[in-house]
Design an enzyme around this catalytic site. Structure first.
Site, PDB file in Angstrom:
ATOM      1  N   ASN A   1      33.691  37.994  40.690  1.00 25.85           N
ATOM      2  CA  ASN A   1      33.083  38.099  42.025  1.00 25.85           C
ATOM      3  C   ASN A   1      31.621  37.650  42.044  1.00 25.85           C
ATOM      4  OD1 ASN A   1      34.958  41.090  42.970  1.00 25.85           O
ATOM      5  ND2 ASN A   1      35.370  38.955  43.465  1.00 25.85           N
TER       6      ASN A   1
ATOM      7  N   ASP B   1      41.905  44.766  48.288  1.00 29.92           N
ATOM      8  CA  ASP B   1      41.804  43.358  48.681  1.00 29.92           C
ATOM      9  C   ASP B   1      42.047  43.198  50.179  1.00 29.92           C
ATOM     10  OD1 ASP B   1      41.363  40.707  48.251  1.00 29.92           O
ATOM     11  OD2 ASP B   1      43.292  40.303  47.291  1.00 29.92           O
TER      12      ASP B   1
HETATM   13  C1  IPE Z   1      38.069  42.690  48.478  1.00 27.60           C
HETATM   14  O1  IPE Z   1      38.194  41.941  49.641  1.00 27.60           O
HETATM   15  C2  IPE Z   1      36.641  43.118  48.212  1.00 27.60           C
HETATM   16  C3  IPE Z   1      36.005  42.582  46.991  1.00 27.60           C
HETATM   17  C4  IPE Z   1      36.577  41.812  46.111  1.00 27.60           C
HETATM   18  C5  IPE Z   1      34.603  42.930  46.784  1.00 27.60           C
HETATM   19  P1  IPE Z   1      37.974  40.362  49.622  1.00 27.60           P
HETATM   20  O2  IPE Z   1      36.519  40.100  49.847  1.00 27.60           O
HETATM   21  O3  IPE Z   1      38.547  39.780  48.391  1.00 27.60           O
HETATM   22  O4  IPE Z   1      38.795  39.906  50.900  1.00 27.60           O
HETATM   23  P2  IPE Z   1      39.676  38.586  51.085  1.00 27.60           P
HETATM   24  O5  IPE Z   1      40.635  38.504  49.933  1.00 27.60           O
HETATM   25  O6  IPE Z   1      38.731  37.432  51.115  1.00 27.60           O
HETATM   26  O7  IPE Z   1      40.373  38.797  52.391  1.00 27.60           O
HETATM   27 MG    MG Z   2      40.334  38.911  47.916  1.00 28.44          MG
END
Ligand code: IPE
Ligand code: MG
Length: 229
Positions: A50, A2
């Site tokens: 996601n 994350d």
């Molecule tokens: C993790 O980083 C990657 C995925 C979930 C694909 P994030 O995209 O969640 O990054 P933040 O939490 O917005 O900083």
């Molecule tokens: Mg994230």
């Protein structure tokens, strides 16, 4: 894994810049885990939730993961790593990417080193529902359902319970990750954002894990002694 978006935003870059920067961390951690003797490493790459992100970001992630899988396939194979993908059931996953996942599983399927499970389009609840459906289809009578028979219907039932979960970026949530398997996991929440996470951070997490007392709801033998009158 994350913190990619925040990492990019702190550099006044688009979120996708952070996803691209995540590749170096992924490779470093796989190698660190393997050389530390970790038998099972699971990376949470993409959750069922996601899909709700803007389509430009989702499309970018699909292309990036495809590039990373193709680029590192022989590195993974050469190190004896067995690769698996947990999830990967949604028809929105591009067919070429699904094929690359299948090819990497075939290529590395007989390897006996570390098992690397990439959770992609993964949801812990979805896995539990799928296990319930599979159990019902098998005609198992209700009285015969135990924790073990239920677990046997989860995807990759040979996966051991999770010992340690590392969630980077300081967020302290489960986010639907391997819900069944994390029942007695230890947790660490390093503040470092995923693109900055390296072998040294991983080893610090392992060290923190080794210092924990794992009681699994019981008491340690020396505690029994200490509480005697
Ligand atoms: C993790 O980083 C990657 C995925 C979930 C694909 P994030 O995209 O969640 O990054 P933040 O939490 O917005 O900083
Ligand atoms: Mg994230």
């Amino acid at each position: 894994m994350d913190g990619n978006g925040r990492w990019a935003q702190s550099r006044a870059q688009p979120r996708t810049f952070g996803h691209s920067a995540a590749e170096a961390a992924v490779i470093d951690v796989i190698e660190a885990a393997r050389s530390a003797g970790v038998g099972w490493l699971s990376l949470y790459a993409f959750s069922t939730e996601n899909w709700g992100r803007p389509s430009t970001e989702v499309d970018f992630l699909m292309r990036l993961v495809r590039r990373v899988v193709r680029k590192h396939a022989f590195f993974l194979h050469a190190r004896g790593i067995r690769c698996r993908f947990l999830g990967v059931s949604d028809p929105r996953i591009p067919a070429e990417l699904a094929q690359d996942f299948a090819d990497l599983m075939t290529l590395t399927g007989d390897n006996r080193g570390m098992t690397l499970t990439v959770a992609f389009d993964h949801g812990g609840r979805a896995d539990i529902v799928a296990a319930a459906r599979s159990l019902l289809r098998s005609g198992t009578p209700a009285e015969a359902v135990t924790e073990q028979t239920f677990a046997d219907h989860l995807p990759y039932p040979d996966t051991p319970d999770v010992d340690l979960v590392i969630r980077t970026s300081g967020e302290q949530r489960i986010s639907n990750f391997m819900l069944w398997q994390v029942a007695y996991a230890e947790w660490v929440f390093p503040p470092v954002l995923w693109p900055d996470f390296r072998a040294s951070h991983f080893l610090e997490c392992l060290h923190a894990y080794r210092l924990r007392d794992r009681r699994f709801g019981g008491v340690l033998p020396d505690e029994i002694g200490a509480s005697r009158p």
